[in-house]
Design a protein around this motif. Structure first.
Motif, PDB file in Angstrom:
ATOM      1  N   UNK A 179     -65.542 -62.361 -79.929  1.00  0.00           N
ATOM      2  CA  UNK A 179     -65.911 -62.712 -78.556  1.00  0.00           C
ATOM      3  C   UNK A 179     -65.077 -63.848 -77.987  1.00  0.00           C
ATOM      4  N   UNK A 180     -64.328 -64.555 -78.839  1.00  0.00           N
ATOM      5  CA  UNK A 180     -63.532 -65.677 -78.364  1.00  0.00           C
ATOM      6  C   UNK A 180     -62.249 -65.247 -77.671  1.00  0.00           C
ATOM      7  N   UNK A 181     -61.882 -63.975 -77.809  1.00  0.00           N
ATOM      8  CA  UNK A 181     -60.638 -63.517 -77.172  1.00  0.00           C
ATOM      9  C   UNK A 181     -60.841 -63.390 -75.664  1.00  0.00           C
ATOM     10  N   UNK A 182     -59.904 -63.879 -74.848  1.00  0.00           N
ATOM     11  CA  UNK A 182     -60.081 -63.820 -73.391  1.00  0.00           C
ATOM     12  C   UNK A 182     -60.128 -62.410 -72.827  1.00  0.00           C
ATOM     13  N   UNK A 183     -59.628 -61.423 -73.570  1.00  0.00           N
ATOM     14  CA  UNK A 183     -59.661 -60.033 -73.085  1.00  0.00           C
ATOM     15  C   UNK A 183     -60.821 -59.226 -73.661  1.00  0.00           C
ATOM     16  N   UNK A 184     -61.705 -59.899 -74.406  1.00  0.00           N
ATOM     17  CA  UNK A 184     -62.859 -59.216 -74.983  1.00  0.00           C
ATOM     18  C   UNK A 184     -64.138 -59.892 -74.494  1.00  0.00           C
ATOM     19  N   UNK A 185     -65.047 -59.086 -73.957  1.00  0.00           N
ATOM     20  CA  UNK A 185     -66.351 -59.617 -73.574  1.00  0.00           C
ATOM     21  C   UNK A 185     -67.439 -58.814 -74.267  1.00  0.00           C
ATOM     22  N   UNK A 186     -68.329 -59.522 -74.945  1.00  0.00           N
ATOM     23  CA  UNK A 186     -69.481 -58.892 -75.601  1.00  0.00           C
ATOM     24  C   UNK A 186     -70.738 -59.305 -74.849  1.00  0.00           C
ATOM     25  N   UNK A 195     -55.417 -54.637 -79.909  1.00  0.00           N
ATOM     26  CA  UNK A 195     -55.221 -54.084 -78.564  1.00  0.00           C
ATOM     27  C   UNK A 195     -55.489 -55.139 -77.493  1.00  0.00           C
ATOM     28  N   UNK A 196     -56.469 -55.997 -77.729  1.00  0.00           N
ATOM     29  CA  UNK A 196     -56.722 -57.092 -76.786  1.00  0.00           C
ATOM     30  C   UNK A 196     -55.522 -58.024 -76.703  1.00  0.00           C
ATOM     31  N   UNK A 197     -54.865 -58.258 -77.829  1.00  0.00           N
ATOM     32  CA  UNK A 197     -53.655 -59.072 -77.848  1.00  0.00           C
ATOM     33  C   UNK A 197     -52.551 -58.431 -77.007  1.00  0.00           C
ATOM     34  N   UNK A 198     -52.569 -57.103 -76.932  1.00  0.00           N
ATOM     35  CA  UNK A 198     -51.579 -56.385 -76.127  1.00  0.00           C
ATOM     36  C   UNK A 198     -51.944 -56.336 -74.647  1.00  0.00           C
ATOM     37  N   UNK A 199     -53.150 -56.848 -74.300  1.00  0.00           N
ATOM     38  CA  UNK A 199     -53.550 -56.887 -72.897  1.00  0.00           C
ATOM     39  C   UNK A 199     -54.626 -55.899 -72.503  1.00  0.00           C
ATOM     40  N   UNK A 200     -55.109 -55.095 -73.465  1.00  0.00           N
ATOM     41  CA  UNK A 200     -56.182 -54.138 -73.177  1.00  0.00           C
ATOM     42  C   UNK A 200     -57.485 -54.916 -72.930  1.00  0.00           C
ATOM     43  N   UNK A 201     -58.215 -54.529 -71.889  1.00  0.00           N
ATOM     44  CA  UNK A 201     -59.492 -55.160 -71.573  1.00  0.00           C
ATOM     45  C   UNK A 201     -60.604 -54.459 -72.343  1.00  0.00           C
ATOM     46  N   UNK A 202     -61.408 -55.239 -73.065  1.00  0.00           N
ATOM     47  CA  UNK A 202     -62.430 -54.684 -73.957  1.00  0.00           C
ATOM     48  C   UNK A 202     -63.809 -55.172 -73.531  1.00  0.00           C
ATOM     49  N   UNK A 212     -61.027 -50.460 -73.208  1.00  0.00           N
ATOM     50  CA  UNK A 212     -61.893 -49.967 -74.284  1.00  0.00           C
ATOM     51  C   UNK A 212     -63.320 -50.366 -73.936  1.00  0.00           C
ATOM     52  N   UNK A 213     -64.234 -49.402 -74.011  1.00  0.00           N
ATOM     53  CA  UNK A 213     -65.660 -49.650 -73.811  1.00  0.00           C
ATOM     54  C   UNK A 213     -66.392 -49.164 -75.050  1.00  0.00           C
TER      55      UNK A 213
END
Length: 485
Positions: free
Chosen positions: A140-147, A110-117, A87-88
């Protein structure tokens, strides 16, 4: 005693001078890099090819308009839920609110499911809207989410402060994207705020060839490549992140609320989480879709987006219709519009009236330069429909149209990052024209600087005397720094 009072007055005077110098430093530094407008280079002119925007063959992309705030919210939720790998989201302005929490609840799931955001937001929005809100720190604290923030504010270098990222789009996997003028909060998305809302316009593009060997023919990959170019700029900085936020109570509370919100969305809006939505039936064919973008740095820019779209408009045989929230133009921009007005039989410009619009500064400037706009030869219409219109779009003849983030103003032309998606599709162009007509029914036609042709049903909002006076004063004071309007 007199000496002490004199001493205190002297110190106060010195402090006042220091503060005045500081304000001058900040204000002057912010404005100075943009006081000279860049010209279009020969390289840009030689590289432009109007024929590249058209094709005789049907392409792999299909498209649909998102004309209402409700449809924009629904299709964001639907697309986000279908994400499998990526996801972008790029947005000029993101604020805490109901619609934003809905989107972030799905994104978190979705990040919990492994989607990279990856989420990219303009730096001033990050400072004012996101920094005070624990919601964004939690996400922003989720390892699969970067802001990341584009050009965060630094008061020590005020000459960097006016570089803004004005792009707005969402990409999901290689399947689809949404691009247009909507920011990410309740004023633009959903039906949570029906009093303070804006009318806007976007396009959803669905890649019919996803999963096939023709997949990368989609315009989606041009938008993704543009995103990556901005994302990797040195001026983009990470917004918080996983390590610094772990274990904080307020962060855990926000995460719990997002998880609960996702479950509520699934219960209350089951249709949006079904996997069988027929995008082929909901969209229409396109022959060609091309992305127009300008420079992505933080300083003054060559007006590449304006140049490209006005060159396309000059090719028109019958019709050019421009919808933009407001117009703040200089001599070069007026000349480009003048050439269109002179050569195209039906050339019109639709903007908010100053009474109807929500941009006080642009309204102030327009009243000083209205004569210049009228003299371009375009038929000028001012919208008085109640809600301010924020859409940026155009129609050229019967089969070419454009939707994006570019306003016909000096900021969009010379300062901000901007995008316009140019689509060759007779069906979509017809749909856009029909949507434009809905807006135009509630417009009055400008005759000259003071006179209008006003349809019987149109009611012009009453504006208090103090506001009209303020327009005049601000418009006058603005003239040396119109680039900021």
């Amino acid at each position: 005693m007199k000496e002490k009072k004199g001493h205190r007055r002297g110190r106060a005077g010195k402090l006042g001078i220091v503060l005045l110098l500081l304000v001058g430093y900040l204000a002057g530094g912010a404005v100075f890099p943009f006081l000279w407008y860049q010209s279009v280079t020969e390289e840009t002119q030689e590289a432009f090819d109007a024929e590249a925007f058209c094709s005789v063959e049907t392409g792999v992309d299909r498209a649909m308009l998102l004309e209402s705030n409700e449809s924009a919210w629904e299709h964001r939720i639907r697309l986000l839920d279908q994400a499998r790998s990526q996801i972008i989201l790029s947005t000029f302005d993101m604020r805490d609110g109901e619609s934003t929490r809905d989107l972030l609840a799905v994104i978190w799931h979705k990040a919990e499911e492994g989607v990279q955001v990856k989420i990219l937001v303009d730096g001033i929005s990050g400072l004012i809207r996101m920094e005070p809100a624990p919601l964004f720190s939690a996400v922003s604290s989720h390892p699969n989410i970067e802001i990341r923030l584009y050009n965060p504010v630094n008061l020590l270098t005020p000459w960097t402060s006016q570089g803004r990222m004005h792009d707005k789009y969402l990409i999901v996997d290689s399947s689809a994207y949404i691009l247009g003028g909507r920011n990410t909060f309740d004023y633009f998305l959903g039906s949570y705020d029906m009093v303070n809302k804006s009318l806007d316009r976007e396009v959803l593009v669905w890649n019919e060839a996803q999963g096939t060997d023709r997949e990368e023919e989609s315009s989606l990959f041009a938008v993704e490549a543009y995103f990556q170019k901005v994302w990797e700029l040195d001026v983009c900085r990470r917004f918080h992140g996983e390590a610094a936020l772990q274990g904080k109570k307020r962060i855990r509370e926000q995460i719990r609320l997002l998880e609960e919100r996702y479950q509520a969305l699934c219960t209350d809006h089951k249709a949006l989480f079904q996997k069988d939505f027929d995008y082929e039936a909901a969209t229409c064919e396109t022959n060609q879709i091309r992305l127009i973008s300008g420079p992505v740095g933080i300083y003054g820019k060559e007006p590449q987006v304006l140049y490209a779209i006005t060159e396309l408009m000059k090719q028109a045989k019958e019709r050019v219709i421009i919808h933009t929230p407001y117009i703040v133009s200089n001599g070069y921009m007026n000349e480009q519009l003048r050439q269109i007005g002179k050569n195209v039989p039906d050339a019109r410009l639709v903007i908010n009236s100053v009474e109807n619009g929500d941009n006080f500064v642009a309204s102030s400037d327009y009243q000083y330069h209205k004569k210049d706009v009228v003299e371009t030869g375009l038929a000028v219409y001012e919208y008085d429909g109640g809600y301010s219109t924020h859409g940026k779009s155009f129609v050229i003849d019967e089969d070419l149209c454009g939707i994006g983030s570019y306003n016909f103003d000096l900021r969009s032309t010379y300062m901000d990052t901007e995008l316009m998606l140019v689509i060759q599709s007779k069906e979509l162009t017809t749909q856009l024209r029909e949507a434009m007509e809905v807006i135009e029914r509630d417009c009055r036609k400008v005759v000259d600087e003071k006179n209008y042709i006003v349809p019987e049903h149109v009611v012009v909002a009453k504006v208090p005397l103090w506001k009209r006076a303020a327009w005049k004063i601000v418009g006058f004071l603005l003239q040396p720094v119109r680039c900021l309007a």
